[in-house]
Design a protein around this motif. Structure first.
Motif, PDB file in Angstrom:
ATOM      1  N   PRO A   1       0.832  -1.214   0.000  1.00 22.81           N
ATOM      2  CA  PRO A   1       0.000   0.000   0.000  1.00 22.81           C
ATOM      3  C   PRO A   1       0.858   1.252   0.000  1.00 22.81           C
ATOM      4  N   LEU A   2       0.374   2.263  -0.685  1.00 24.08           N
ATOM      5  CA  LEU A   2       1.043   3.556  -0.660  1.00 24.08           C
ATOM      6  C   LEU A   2       0.754   4.242   0.673  1.00 24.08           C
ATOM      7  N   ALA A   3       1.755   4.856   1.230  1.00 20.79           N
ATOM      8  CA  ALA A   3       1.585   5.518   2.522  1.00 20.79           C
ATOM      9  C   ALA A   3       0.815   6.820   2.351  1.00 20.79           C
ATOM     10  N   CYS A   4      -0.132   7.044   3.262  1.00 25.87           N
ATOM     11  CA  CYS A   4      -0.863   8.312   3.267  1.00 25.87           C
ATOM     12  C   CYS A   4      -0.144   9.269   4.214  1.00 25.87           C
ATOM     13  N   PRO A   5      -0.176  10.542   3.937  1.00 21.13           N
ATOM     14  CA  PRO A   5       0.462  11.485   4.862  1.00 21.13           C
ATOM     15  C   PRO A   5      -0.247  11.458   6.207  1.00 21.13           C
ATOM     16  N   PRO A   6       0.477  11.640   7.287  1.00 19.52           N
ATOM     17  CA  PRO A   6      -0.147  11.590   8.617  1.00 19.52           C
ATOM     18  C   PRO A   6      -1.181  12.701   8.795  1.00 19.52           C
ATOM     19  N   ASP A   7      -2.196  12.399   9.551  1.00 16.71           N
ATOM     20  CA  ASP A   7      -3.254  13.375   9.820  1.00 16.71           C
ATOM     21  C   ASP A   7      -2.816  14.284  10.963  1.00 16.71           C
ATOM     22  N   LEU A   8      -2.451  15.504  10.635  1.00 17.80           N
ATOM     23  CA  LEU A   8      -2.011  16.482  11.632  1.00 17.80           C
ATOM     24  C   LEU A   8      -3.060  17.569  11.846  1.00 17.80           C
ATOM     25  N   SER A   9      -4.292  17.301  11.458  1.00 18.46           N
ATOM     26  CA  SER A   9      -5.324  18.341  11.501  1.00 18.46           C
ATOM     27  C   SER A   9      -5.531  18.908  12.902  1.00 18.46           C
ATOM     28  N   ALA A  10      -5.443  18.055  13.936  1.00 11.91           N
ATOM     29  CA  ALA A  10      -5.627  18.553  15.304  1.00 11.91           C
ATOM     30  C   ALA A  10      -4.514  19.523  15.684  1.00 11.91           C
ATOM     31  N   LEU A  11      -3.278  19.191  15.323  1.00 12.15           N
ATOM     32  CA  LEU A  11      -2.151  20.078  15.609  1.00 12.15           C
ATOM     33  C   LEU A  11      -2.245  21.351  14.782  1.00 12.15           C
ATOM     34  N   GLU A  12      -2.615  21.214  13.516  1.00 15.26           N
ATOM     35  CA  GLU A  12      -2.744  22.390  12.648  1.00 15.26           C
ATOM     36  C   GLU A  12      -3.797  23.346  13.191  1.00 15.26           C
ATOM     37  N   CYS A  13      -4.909  22.790  13.644  1.00 19.08           N
ATOM     38  CA  CYS A  13      -5.987  23.609  14.194  1.00 19.08           C
ATOM     39  C   CYS A  13      -5.511  24.337  15.451  1.00 19.08           C
ATOM     40  N   LEU A  14      -4.716  23.644  16.272  1.00 19.81           N
ATOM     41  CA  LEU A  14      -4.196  24.235  17.498  1.00 19.81           C
ATOM     42  C   LEU A  14      -3.255  25.390  17.201  1.00 19.81           C
ATOM     43  N   LEU A  15      -2.282  25.172  16.307  1.00 19.16           N
ATOM     44  CA  LEU A  15      -1.288  26.204  16.031  1.00 19.16           C
ATOM     45  C   LEU A  15      -1.892  27.399  15.300  1.00 19.16           C
ATOM     46  N   GLU A  16      -2.941  27.175  14.528  1.00 20.56           N
ATOM     47  CA  GLU A  16      -3.593  28.293  13.846  1.00 20.56           C
ATOM     48  C   GLU A  16      -4.174  29.299  14.843  1.00 20.56           C
ATOM     49  N   ARG A  17      -4.451  28.827  16.055  1.00 17.29           N
ATOM     50  CA  ARG A  17      -5.013  29.715  17.073  1.00 17.29           C
ATOM     51  C   ARG A  17      -3.953  30.620  17.703  1.00 17.29           C
ATOM     52  N   ILE A  18      -2.681  30.245  17.626  1.00 17.78           N
ATOM     53  CA  ILE A  18      -1.661  30.998  18.370  1.00 17.78           C
ATOM     54  C   ILE A  18      -0.572  31.580  17.481  1.00 17.78           C
ATOM     55  N   VAL A  19      -0.446  31.108  16.245  1.00 16.08           N
ATOM     56  CA  VAL A  19       0.556  31.658  15.338  1.00 16.08           C
ATOM     57  C   VAL A  19      -0.069  32.798  14.545  1.00 16.08           C
ATOM     58  N   HIS A  20       0.653  33.882  14.366  1.00 13.16           N
ATOM     59  CA  HIS A  20       0.120  35.027  13.639  1.00 13.16           C
ATOM     60  C   HIS A  20      -0.352  34.624  12.247  1.00 13.16           C
ATOM     61  N   ALA A  21      -1.451  35.233  11.826  1.00 10.30           N
ATOM     62  CA  ALA A  21      -2.112  34.832  10.583  1.00 10.30           C
ATOM     63  C   ALA A  21      -1.240  35.047   9.352  1.00 10.30           C
TER      64      ALA A  21
END
Length: 236
Positions: free
Chosen positions: A184-204
């Motif tokens: 099977p081809l590897a799928c990229p890891p799901d980092l959506s929870a981390l991405e959502c978290l950092l979007e709250r604290i990193v400047h837009a």
């Protein structure tokens, strides 16, 4: 005792009048003289003042209760207002607790981002970069077609093996020339929870670029000032 004292025995000087206290204050406001008596010989006048005292005491009670609503530790009646003002509840918020968010100072440095991510179960290292060439990425500027000038980038390297919040597993993508039938081809890891978290604290205006690794946690400390190992991991 003064309310400005730091003594453990300090008591509040705020007084919330009860109905009997309010009645006593009203009686003292009356003019002097036999015509303004309010004792048993003048029950009607005393009854009228007692009715006013009841309304006064109710107002005093509500004013004292309102004072408690100015602090998150004691607010009760305005909880919906507090939550709306601070954008809670929010599954992505790094400070899901109301009083924790009120007391938070925030930050713009990698150490702060790492600390917040760690609280949520993510082990990360990061590198802040501005415009210009980046080793291993051949980025020669910040201009992008159809987009405004990018002020900077934040490269985040996520250690999947040392991140309890990551439950999706990881699989090394097949290397060129080593792909086997049925593999099977590897799928990229799901980092959506981390991405959502950092979007709250990193400047837009900062572009966040994510990379992943499974190296030991001891190799994730890039705070010494030598970014070569982080850049090499990002470029890999």
């Amino acid at each position: 005792m003064s309310s400005s004292s730091c003594s453990p025995g300090v008591v509040s000087e705020d007084i919330c009048l009860t109905q009997p206290q309010a009645l006593d204050q009203l009686v003292k406001l009356l003019p002097r003289g036999r015509a303004w008596r309010t004792d048993e010989d003048a029950p009607v006048r005393r009854g009228f003042l007692n009715a006013l005292a009841a309304s006064w005491a109710y107002i005093e009670e509500r004013l004292c209760a309102l004072r408690l609503e100015f602090f998150c530790q004691s607010e009760t009646e305005t909880n919906d207002v507090w939550l709306r003002q601070y954008g809670l509840p929010d599954a992505c918020d790094p400070y899901p607790d109301l009083c924790g968010k009120v007391a938070a100072f925030g930050g713009t440095q990698c150490d702060y981002f790492q600390a917040i991510a760690a609280r949520a179960g993510w082990s990360i290292a990061c590198l802040e970069t501005g415009c210009g060439a980046i080793a291993g990425r051949a980025l020669a500027g910040c201009a992008q077609a159809g987009r405004g000038r990018r002020m900077g980038e934040l490269h985040v390297l996520v250690n999947l093996a040392d991140s309890p919040a990551y439950t999706g597993g990881y699989r090394t993508p097949p290397l060129a020339g080593r792909l086997l039938a049925g593999q099977p081809l590897a799928c990229p890891p799901d980092l959506s929870a981390l991405e959502c978290l950092l979007e709250r604290i990193v400047h837009a205006h900062v572009l966040i670029v994510y990379s992943t690794t499974t190296v030991p946690a001891s190799s994730m400390d890039f705070r010494s000032g030598d970014n070569s190992s982080l850049l090499a991991a990002i470029a890999a």
